[in-house]
Design a protein around this motif. Structure first.
Motif, PDB file in Angstrom:
ATOM      1  N   PHE A 329       0.887  -1.314   0.033  1.00 25.59           N
ATOM      2  CA  PHE A 329       0.090   0.020  -0.141  1.00 25.59           C
ATOM      3  C   PHE A 329       0.968   1.212   0.229  1.00 25.59           C
ATOM      4  CE2 PHE A 329      -2.813   3.219   1.606  1.00 25.59           C
ATOM      5  CZ  PHE A 329      -3.819   3.252   1.124  1.00 25.59           C
ATOM      6  N   GLY A 330       1.999   1.431   1.037  1.00 22.94           N
ATOM      7  CA  GLY A 330       2.510   2.676   0.997  1.00 22.94           C
ATOM      8  C   GLY A 330       3.287   3.098   0.000  1.00 22.94           C
ATOM      9  N   GLY A 355      -5.498  -2.242   3.427  1.00 18.89           N
ATOM     10  CA  GLY A 355      -4.189  -2.005   3.034  1.00 18.89           C
ATOM     11  C   GLY A 355      -3.179  -2.852   3.723  1.00 18.89           C
ATOM     12  N   GLU A 356      -2.120  -3.203   2.708  1.00 12.96           N
ATOM     13  CA  GLU A 356      -0.981  -4.001   3.415  1.00 12.96           C
ATOM     14  C   GLU A 356       0.290  -2.827   3.482  1.00 12.96           C
ATOM     15  OE1 GLU A 356       2.322  -7.534   1.981  1.00 12.96           O
ATOM     16  OE2 GLU A 356       1.547  -5.746   0.599  1.00 12.96           O
ATOM     17  N   GLU A 357       0.476  -2.669   4.977  1.00 14.58           N
ATOM     18  CA  GLU A 357       1.780  -1.728   5.261  1.00 14.58           C
ATOM     19  C   GLU A 357       2.409  -2.640   6.302  1.00 14.58           C
ATOM     20  OE1 GLU A 357       4.250  -0.027   5.058  1.00 14.58           O
ATOM     21  OE2 GLU A 357       3.142   1.951   5.025  1.00 14.58           O
ATOM     22  N   TRP A 358       3.320  -3.204   5.687  1.00 16.01           N
ATOM     23  CA  TRP A 358       4.247  -4.357   6.407  1.00 16.01           C
ATOM     24  C   TRP A 358       5.217  -3.672   7.390  1.00 16.01           C
ATOM     25  CZ3 TRP A 358       5.984  -9.281   3.909  1.00 16.01           C
ATOM     26  CH2 TRP A 358       6.275 -10.292   4.549  1.00 16.01           C
ATOM     27  N   ALA A 360       6.015  -2.870  11.808  1.00 16.34           N
ATOM     28  CA  ALA A 360       5.827  -3.279  13.362  1.00 16.34           C
ATOM     29  C   ALA A 360       5.409  -2.106  14.057  1.00 16.34           C
ATOM     30  CB  ALA A 360       7.076  -4.059  13.984  1.00 16.34           C
ATOM     31  N   ASN A 361       5.698  -1.057  13.568  1.00 20.25           N
ATOM     32  CA  ASN A 361       5.189   0.342  13.825  1.00 20.25           C
ATOM     33  C   ASN A 361       3.697   0.644  13.879  1.00 20.25           C
ATOM     34  OD1 ASN A 361       5.143   2.879  14.815  1.00 20.25           O
ATOM     35  ND2 ASN A 361       7.002   3.521  13.803  1.00 20.25           N
ATOM     36  N   PRO A 362       3.212   0.817  14.746  1.00 18.08           N
ATOM     37  CA  PRO A 362       1.633   0.950  14.706  1.00 18.08           C
ATOM     38  C   PRO A 362       1.490   2.145  14.149  1.00 18.08           C
ATOM     39  CG  PRO A 362       2.153   0.783  17.024  1.00 18.08           C
ATOM     40  CD  PRO A 362       3.356   0.332  16.193  1.00 18.08           C
ATOM     41  N   ALA A 363       2.407   3.321  14.490  1.00 19.83           N
ATOM     42  CA  ALA A 363       2.066   4.878  14.014  1.00 19.83           C
ATOM     43  C   ALA A 363       2.164   4.570  12.664  1.00 19.83           C
ATOM     44  CB  ALA A 363       3.004   5.542  14.477  1.00 19.83           C
ATOM     45  N   ILE A 364       2.914   3.717  11.821  1.00 12.06           N
ATOM     46  CA  ILE A 364       2.924   3.906  10.467  1.00 12.06           C
ATOM     47  C   ILE A 364       1.954   3.370   9.747  1.00 12.06           C
ATOM     48  CG2 ILE A 364       4.613   2.802   8.529  1.00 12.06           C
ATOM     49  CD1 ILE A 364       6.055   5.043  10.069  1.00 12.06           C
ATOM     50  N   VAL A 365       1.268   2.132  10.517  1.00 11.41           N
ATOM     51  CA  VAL A 365       0.060   1.559   9.793  1.00 11.41           C
ATOM     52  C   VAL A 365      -1.306   2.513  10.293  1.00 11.41           C
ATOM     53  CG1 VAL A 365      -1.279  -0.401  10.159  1.00 11.41           C
ATOM     54  CG2 VAL A 365       1.095  -0.689  10.529  1.00 11.41           C
ATOM     55  N   ALA A 366      -1.423   3.176  11.325  1.00  7.55           N
ATOM     56  CA  ALA A 366      -2.357   3.871  11.500  1.00  7.55           C
ATOM     57  C   ALA A 366      -2.261   5.191  10.589  1.00  7.55           C
ATOM     58  CB  ALA A 366      -2.190   4.462  12.859  1.00  7.55           C
ATOM     59  N   HIS A 367      -1.453   5.469   9.899  1.00  4.85           N
ATOM     60  CA  HIS A 367      -1.282   6.788   8.952  1.00  4.85           C
ATOM     61  C   HIS A 367      -2.255   6.486   7.930  1.00  4.85           C
ATOM     62  CE1 HIS A 367       0.812   9.940   6.657  1.00  4.85           C
ATOM     63  NE2 HIS A 367       0.698   8.977   5.603  1.00  4.85           N
ATOM     64  N   MET A 385      -6.769  -1.802   7.638  1.00  4.76           N
ATOM     65  CA  MET A 385      -5.241  -2.003   7.532  1.00  4.76           C
ATOM     66  C   MET A 385      -5.068  -3.315   8.146  1.00  4.76           C
ATOM     67  SD  MET A 385      -4.264   0.489   5.818  1.00  4.76           S
ATOM     68  CE  MET A 385      -2.356   0.339   5.482  1.00  4.76           C
ATOM     69  N   MET A 386      -4.018  -4.153   7.517  1.00 11.12           N
ATOM     70  CA  MET A 386      -3.497  -5.403   8.160  1.00 11.12           C
ATOM     71  C   MET A 386      -2.636  -4.871   9.270  1.00 11.12           C
ATOM     72  SD  MET A 386      -4.625  -7.433   5.806  1.00 11.12           S
ATOM     73  CE  MET A 386      -4.129  -9.000   6.575  1.00 11.12           C
ATOM     74  N   ASP A 387      -3.098  -5.660  10.397  1.00  7.87           N
ATOM     75  CA  ASP A 387      -2.415  -5.449  11.871  1.00  7.87           C
ATOM     76  C   ASP A 387      -1.012  -6.222  11.871  1.00  7.87           C
ATOM     77  OD1 ASP A 387      -1.769  -4.784  14.078  1.00  7.87           O
ATOM     78  OD2 ASP A 387      -3.900  -4.945  14.923  1.00  7.87           O
ATOM     79  N   PHE A 388      -0.071  -5.849  10.985  1.00  9.28           N
ATOM     80  CA  PHE A 388       1.365  -6.262  11.060  1.00  9.28           C
ATOM     81  C   PHE A 388       1.997  -6.121  12.649  1.00  9.28           C
ATOM     82  CE2 PHE A 388       0.747  -6.504   6.476  1.00  9.28           C
ATOM     83  CZ  PHE A 388       1.622  -7.786   6.238  1.00  9.28           C
ATOM     84  N   PRO A 389       1.598  -4.937  13.416  1.00  8.33           N
ATOM     85  CA  PRO A 389       2.278  -4.877  14.606  1.00  8.33           C
ATOM     86  C   PRO A 389       1.761  -6.155  15.410  1.00  8.33           C
ATOM     87  CG  PRO A 389       1.648  -2.823  13.882  1.00  8.33           C
ATOM     88  CD  PRO A 389       1.097  -3.845  12.864  1.00  8.33           C
ATOM     89  N   VAL A 390       0.449  -6.466  15.472  1.00  7.21           N
ATOM     90  CA  VAL A 390      -0.039  -7.409  16.266  1.00  7.21           C
ATOM     91  C   VAL A 390       0.468  -8.853  15.683  1.00  7.21           C
ATOM     92  CG1 VAL A 390      -2.188  -8.869  16.887  1.00  7.21           C
ATOM     93  CG2 VAL A 390      -1.865  -6.325  17.345  1.00  7.21           C
TER      94      VAL A 390
END
Length: 615
Positions: A329-330, A355-358, A360-367, A385-390
């Motif tokens: 995604f990003g 969206g796929e934002e691979w 581990a940082n939830p701030a990056i995914v939450a953006h 978004m796909m929850d890669f951090p979890v």
């Protein structure tokens, strides 16, 4: 030749009709009456057609704009489809003066009923790699004119799974308790090798013939709906395959980043949000090519941006899709991603996209999630978004030593970051996917830990995604090896020794795992508390992680015991969630469980209790 003869030839040639041109493509091939996106830009391709003038004649349809690029083989023709337009097929004509030099059929249709709702926390997603799931039609394993034939002995080759195989086993998927089906890309992938995965697309408007046809895809969506399953399409906006037909005749010089020449991506995904990032580093992420076989698209080109938006809308409308999963995604241009997602959600307000934002940082995914107020000014429109951090924390927690801040702590603290998300309950949670080693391999074959991980995915907030074949303990390598982790589903091919779909030839351990998944996800499907209940969790203590899903007077208690021995859990700590409940029902076994001062948790086992409603 005399002067008179030459003059006569010139006079006669001046009155000859223009040489006929050929239109090789018009994309999209049709549109619909009543769409909010009513002005459709047609990409028209053919030798030398930029010198021609387009014309059409159909009630309610008119040309409102025509643009060319530096490539004489393209025209971009914008048509407006009025509310008073009539369904039908008609010709798009290309004129040389007053003479029709070329024509190509185009069509407008009446819309079908609104597509199904998207997906939300009441759903569970079954992810498949179609080439490896089931070969329902061996006749399409080899297709004349396509570069790669099926070779099941090659882990990185095509194995022959197809849409017919998916259609044949929809009852199996539904029977496991799943309500959404996500196949990895099914579009044409005519690459010379390693084409089975689908992410190097060579035609964005055509299903790969080795999977089936466009009609087969529409039939899959329709039949899935009849089984209570919505179809999610895997969309790739960032790149195409190096054998895409564009690469042989680019529509414009800036269609592909770096002028169509390979420049590797730096994969520095933080540069999009980083206020200190060097412009070159940011461009190295958005404009670099993923790999040499995947040319990077320049979505800043307005014609390409419009093409990609319309392509997504076209597939949603054509197939009645229930959702989109957007790859890498990003990596695409951020402004385009906002415009693309907004166009989809404006057209289909009840739709859903993940969206796929691979990272581990939830701030990056939450953006990227809809509703997030970003310091950068970026306005996102993705529902999920796909929850890669979890995902990363779960795999860590299941193997972490039992020391201070060990065992379940990474997972507990990952959920504490939910304040960063506009809507954490909409995130997609998973233990594994097509790009990770399978959870069982990660856990070195420990089925008890595997069950703990799957129970967590099914009971935490958000909606779960499960990867095909894990229900019968497909394992693969511990270190990522894509061709091997994306293994063939047992029973998907004639002559297989074991069959996941019928149970024939499965070991007792495989049957137990399959039954566990079936009971777990069917229970989840039928338990509204797991869809809407608020999550409350308690800090892990001595290898045990306890959390509740609370919905008014309904409550479910989940206790995950990672210890190698039975563990007595004192219950006074959970009084604010237990209320006056003195018993519950084990969701996986149906047995009644009394709640006294302590609760005995079996070793390395999830306990899921539906608590009795207090009087």
């Amino acid at each position: 030749m005399t002067r008179f003869t030459l003059l006569l030839c010139l006079l006669l040639s001046a009155n000859l009709p223009a040489q006929a041109a050929t239109v090789s493509r018009v994309e999209p091939e049709n549109w619909w009456i009543g769409m909010k996106h009513r002005q459709v830009e047609l990409l028209v391709h053919g030798d030398g057609i930029a010198a021609l003038s387009p014309r059409l004649s159909h009630p309610g349809v008119r040309i409102v704009d025509v643009q060319a690029t530096e490539n004489p083989n393209y025209l971009f023709v914008t048509v407006d489809i009025g509310e008073d337009a009539a369904p039908g097929t008609f010709d798009l004509e290309l004129l040389d003066g007053d003479t029709v030099a070329a024509r190509h059929p185009w069509r407008i249709d009446a819309r079908e009923p609104a597509p199904p709702r998207g997906f939300d926390a009441s759903d569970a997603i079954y992810l498949v790699t179609p080439d490896r799931f089931a070969n329902g039609d061996p006749g399409n394993d080899i297709v004349a004119g396509l570069k790669e034939a099926a070779d099941r002995a090659n882990p990185n080759g095509r194995h022959g799974g197809d849409i017919a195989g998916l259609r044949a086993h929809l009852d199996y998927i539904a029977g496991l308790g799943f309500t959404r089906l996500w196949p990895t890309p099914l579009l044409a992938n005519d690459q010379p090798g390693y084409s089975y995965h689908g992410y190097a697309i060579t035609d964005l408007y055509r299903i790969d013939p080795r999977f089936g046809s466009n009609d087969d895809y529409v039939a899959l969506a329709r039949e899935a709906r009849a089984h209570g399953i919505g179809l999610i399409m895997d969309v790739v906006l960032n790149h195409i395959g190096s054998e895409h037909w564009w690469m042989h005749d680019l529509p414009s010089r800036d269609w592909i980043n770096h002028g169509g020449r390979f420049a590797p991506n730096n994969h520095r995904r933080t540069t999009i949000q980083d206020p200190h990032a060097a412009p070159g580093d940011r461009a190295g992420f958005t404009d670099g090519w993923f790999v040499e076989s995947m040319p990077d698209l320049n979505q800043r080109n307005p014609h390409l941006a419009r093409y990609l938006i319309q392509n997504t809308l076209w597939w949603i409308e054509s197939a009645g899709l229930a959702g989109i999963r957007e790859d890498t995604f990003g990596y695409a241009d951020a402004d385009f991603l906002s415009a693309w997602a907004k166009a989809v959600m404006d057209e289909y307000p009840d739709f859903a996209m993940v969206g796929e934002e691979w990272s581990a940082n939830p701030a990056i995914v939450a953006h990227w999630q809809r509703g997030k107020a970003n310091a950068s000014g970026h306005v996102p429109h993705m529902t999920s978004m796909m929850d890669f951090p979890v995902h990363i924390a779960l795999r860590d927690a299941l193997l972490r030593p039992k020391v201070w801040e060990g065992d379940w702590t990474p997972l507990y603290e990952a959920l504490a970051n939910d304040f960063l998300y506009p809507d954490p309950d909409a995130l997609v949670v998973f233990a594994e996917n097509h790009d990770s080693s399978r959870l069982l391999a990660h856990l070195d074959g420990d089925i008890h830990l595997w069950k703990l991980g799957m129970a967590y995915v099914a009971t935490t907030r958000g909606l779960p995604q499960f990867y095909y074949g894990s229900e019968v303990l497909l394992r693969g390598p511990r270190e990522r090896n894509d061709g091997e982790l994306r293994a063939d589903m047992p029973g998907g091919w004639a002559g297989d020794a074991a069959n996941a779909f019928t149970g024939e030839g499965l070991s007792a351990q495989q049957r137990d795992a399959q039954d566990f998944v079936r009971r777990l996800f069917n229970w989840r499907k039928d338990t509204p508390t797991m869809h809407v209940g608020k999550l409350r969790h308690y800090a892990p203590v001595d290898g045990v992680y306890v959390y509740f899903r609370l919905d008014g007077d309904k409550a479910v208690m989940i206790a995950l015991n990672r210890n190698d021995e039975d563990t007595a859990l004192r219950l006074d700590r959970f009084a604010d969630s237990l209320g006056r409940a003195r018993a519950g029902t084990d969701a996986l076994t149906g047995r009644r469980v009394a709640l006294g001062d302590t609760l005995l948790l079996p070793a390395k086992t999830p306990l899921i209790l539906e608590l009795d409603t207090a009087p």
